[in-house]
Design an enzyme around this catalytic site. Structure first.
Site, PDB file in Angstrom:
ATOM      1  N   CYS A   1      -7.261  13.868   6.971  1.00  0.00           N
ATOM      2  CA  CYS A   1      -7.178  13.878   5.314  1.00  0.00           C
ATOM      3  C   CYS A   1      -8.359  14.671   4.423  1.00  0.00           C
ATOM      4  O   CYS A   1      -7.992  15.235   3.734  1.00  0.00           O
ATOM      5  CB  CYS A   1      -6.884  12.581   4.668  1.00  0.00           C
ATOM      6  SG  CYS A   1      -8.135  11.465   4.556  1.00  0.00           S
TER       7      CYS A   1
ATOM      8  N   CYS B   1     -10.551   4.013   9.178  1.00  0.00           N
ATOM      9  CA  CYS B   1      -9.803   3.847   7.869  1.00  0.00           C
ATOM     10  C   CYS B   1      -8.806   2.335   7.653  1.00  0.00           C
ATOM     11  O   CYS B   1      -9.000   1.695   6.769  1.00  0.00           O
ATOM     12  CB  CYS B   1      -9.012   4.852   7.256  1.00  0.00           C
ATOM     13  SG  CYS B   1      -8.457   4.916   5.459  1.00  0.00           S
TER      14      CYS B   1
ATOM     15  N   ALA C   1       0.856  -1.136  -0.037  1.00  0.00           N
ATOM     16  CA  ALA C   1       0.059   0.176  -0.005  1.00  0.00           C
ATOM     17  C   ALA C   1       0.803   1.301  -0.003  1.00  0.00           C
ATOM     18  O   ALA C   1       1.558   1.507   0.788  1.00  0.00           O
ATOM     19  CB  ALA C   1      -0.932  -0.132   1.131  1.00  0.00           C
ATOM     20  N   MET C   2       0.879   1.909  -1.093  1.00  0.00           N
ATOM     21  CA  MET C   2       1.856   2.947  -1.163  1.00  0.00           C
ATOM     22  C   MET C   2       1.039   4.481  -1.125  1.00  0.00           C
ATOM     23  O   MET C   2       0.399   4.738  -2.062  1.00  0.00           O
ATOM     24  CB  MET C   2       2.573   3.057  -2.434  1.00  0.00           C
ATOM     25  CG  MET C   2       3.253   1.744  -2.524  1.00  0.00           C
ATOM     26  SD  MET C   2       4.338   1.351  -4.199  1.00  0.00           S
ATOM     27  CE  MET C   2       5.530   2.772  -3.997  1.00  0.00           C
ATOM     28  N   SER C   3       1.251   5.150  -0.095  1.00  0.00           N
ATOM     29  CA  SER C   3       0.335   6.456  -0.066  1.00  0.00           C
ATOM     30  C   SER C   3       0.971   7.573  -0.730  1.00  0.00           C
ATOM     31  O   SER C   3       0.429   8.611  -0.857  1.00  0.00           O
ATOM     32  CB  SER C   3       0.179   6.809   1.571  1.00  0.00           C
ATOM     33  OG  SER C   3       1.787   6.995   2.080  1.00  0.00           O
ATOM     34  N   GLY C   4       2.261   7.384  -1.119  1.00  0.00           N
ATOM     35  CA  GLY C   4       3.215   8.519  -1.650  1.00  0.00           C
ATOM     36  C   GLY C   4       3.852   9.059  -0.634  1.00  0.00           C
ATOM     37  O   GLY C   4       4.578  10.195  -1.015  1.00  0.00           O
ATOM     38  N   GLY C   5       4.025   8.542   0.287  1.00  0.00           N
ATOM     39  CA  GLY C   5       4.969   9.023   1.376  1.00  0.00           C
ATOM     40  C   GLY C   5       6.263   8.448   1.502  1.00  0.00           C
ATOM     41  O   GLY C   5       6.326   7.331   0.868  1.00  0.00           O
TER      42      GLY C   5
ATOM     43  N   GLY D   1       3.430   1.230   5.733  1.00  0.00           N
ATOM     44  CA  GLY D   1       4.357   1.784   6.196  1.00  0.00           C
ATOM     45  C   GLY D   1       4.216   2.147   7.788  1.00  0.00           C
ATOM     46  O   GLY D   1       4.742   3.046   8.180  1.00  0.00           O
TER      47      GLY D   1
ATOM     48  N   LEU E   1      -4.248   4.062  -3.091  1.00  0.00           N
ATOM     49  CA  LEU E   1      -5.897   3.856  -2.879  1.00  0.00           C
ATOM     50  C   LEU E   1      -6.315   5.309  -3.220  1.00  0.00           C
ATOM     51  O   LEU E   1      -5.842   6.417  -2.592  1.00  0.00           O
ATOM     52  CB  LEU E   1      -6.009   3.760  -1.323  1.00  0.00           C
ATOM     53  CG  LEU E   1      -5.604   2.005  -0.875  1.00  0.00           C
ATOM     54  CD1 LEU E   1      -6.324   1.928   0.435  1.00  0.00           C
ATOM     55  CD2 LEU E   1      -6.265   1.124  -1.750  1.00  0.00           C
TER      56      LEU E   1
ATOM     57  N   ASP F   1       7.514   6.514   4.493  1.00  0.00           N
ATOM     58  CA  ASP F   1       7.359   5.288   4.958  1.00  0.00           C
ATOM     59  C   ASP F   1       6.903   4.102   4.045  1.00  0.00           C
ATOM     60  O   ASP F   1       7.342   3.170   4.111  1.00  0.00           O
ATOM     61  CB  ASP F   1       6.305   5.560   6.278  1.00  0.00           C
ATOM     62  CG  ASP F   1       6.843   6.467   7.135  1.00  0.00           C
ATOM     63  OD1 ASP F   1       8.106   6.740   7.278  1.00  0.00           O
ATOM     64  OD2 ASP F   1       5.943   7.111   7.770  1.00  0.00           O
TER      65      ASP F   1
END
Length: 377
Positions: free
Chosen positions: A204, A102, A7-11, A126, A33, A13
């Site tokens: 968010c 979430c 799962a890659m949030s863009g941060g 992360g 996501l 971690d």
């Protein structure tokens, strides 16, 4: 070798977590996501984690790692299970934590369910928490266990406390033994552009951080009385939903306490649209009734002594578990029946219905529950 969805949030971690899973020999696919139908509006500055910018950052990391990358649209489910739930809970006089919701309903329900249905073996994120396997030092149950992270300052086991044993079986947290400085340094060494990216924080879907204003736009202003512990009107509010237990700022009281001491929100009643205030000595409680129990391993029961954490990065307090204490439902909140009562060793302030209590057995997460009522012995 396992097939893993990262799962890659863009941060930073989640970027390093994906890289570590790849280094460990897993077959990794990056997934971002999409949690809003208007993703560009979800964040201003560095508050959120779900914007078009974040999606592009995640894609660049995946390209650098040489792994496939996809965007999964979970916006409708996020809106229903997190955003609308957040509004309903506040309207009912409860104080929810949308990050836990979430994790429970999106990242480790919808995401994990979809990953498993597509033939993957699990999901990596992360989060700063540790999975301790059977036979490893510290394992006490003989099963897969969720433990606090090695870095107390970054420990996120509280927001993962809603996971049950089945969800934990498919979850991986590669950063659990690291501190944040190490993760950023590793990201720089790997050439990730997100190495210095600020951490996301706050809620968010409330980009400016004004929770009261955001709720007022959806629930409308509902003026009502602010009363003291004796029922005397001491002020007026614009909506009881905007106040939380323990709040001191923003009350705008016309009358001070007789002894001049500051007043705090002691309780709210959405049915009578009343906010009750009092001095700080009225805030302390030593019994908590829990519902919606979820066990991350063997269930605990009456007589067992554990620790409880009541907010993210909050202190842990010793408790003794007991059968529900004769309060079948949280008065005035509609919070549902209590399944377990916690007896605290001392009084704790600022505890409100709707919050999540996460139970610990040493560093191990035992389980969690939603607070339906609080009392004093």
């Amino acid at each position: 070798m396992s097939r893993i969805v990262a799962a890659m949030s863009g941060g930073v971690d989640s970027a390093v977590a994906a890289a570590r899973m790849l280094d460990a020999g897993h077959d990794v696919v990056g997934v971002h996501l999409a949690l809003s139908t208007t993703a560009a509006t979800l964040r201003e500055s560095a508050r959120g984690c779900c914007t078009l910018e974040d999606s592009a950052d995640a894609r660049r990391v995946a390209d650098r790692l040489g792994i496939p990358f996809y965007v999964w649209d979970l916006a409708a489910r996020f809106r229903l299970d997190v955003v609308e739930d957040f509004v309903r809970e506040y309207a009912a006089g409860r104080t929810p934590n949308p990050c836990l919701r979430c994790n429970e309903r999106i990242k480790f329900a919808a995401l994990l369910e979809r990953a498993l249905a597509l033939g993957f073996d699990g999901v990596a994120t992360g989060h700063y928490a540790r999975v301790v396997l059977p036979g490893e030092p510290g394992n006490v149950t003989g099963g897969r266990e969720l433990h606090r992270a090695a870095d107390p300052a970054k420990d996120q086991s509280y927001v993962l406390g809603v996971l049950d044993a089945a969800q934990l079986a498919g979850s991986h947290f590669p950063l659990g033994d690291s501190v944040k400085a190490q993760v950023r340094a590793e990201a720089r060494e790997r050439g990730f552009a997100v190495a210095a990216k600020p951490d996301s924080h706050d809620i968010c879907f409330i980009p400016d951080g004004d929770t009261r204003g955001w709720l007022a736009a959806r629930l409308g202003e509902r003026p009502g009385p602010i009363v003291d512990e004796n029922g005397n009107v001491v002020g007026e509010h614009r909506g009881a939903y905007a106040y939380t237990v323990g709040q001191r700022r923003g009350l705008g009281l016309a009358r001070p306490a007789p002894d001049g001491r500051p007043r705090y929100v002691v309780s709210t009643d959405p049915h009578s649209n009343t906010v009750v205030v009092g001095t700080d000595d009225l805030l302390g409680i030593d019994q908590i009734d829990l519902g919606h129990l979820r066990w991350c391993g063997p269930a605990a029961g009456p007589g067992q002594r554990l620790g409880v954490q009541l907010r993210a990065h909050g202190a842990e307090f010793p408790v003794t578990l007991a059968a529900p204490g004769g309060v079948p439902e949280a008065p005035g909140t509609g919070g549902g029946p209590a399944d377990l009562t916690l007896h605290l060793a001392g009084r704790v302030r600022g505890v409100a219905p709707g919050q999540t209590a996460v139970l610990y057995d040493g560093p191990r997460v035992a389980g969690s529950g939603t607070i339906v009522s609080t009392r004093r012995r």
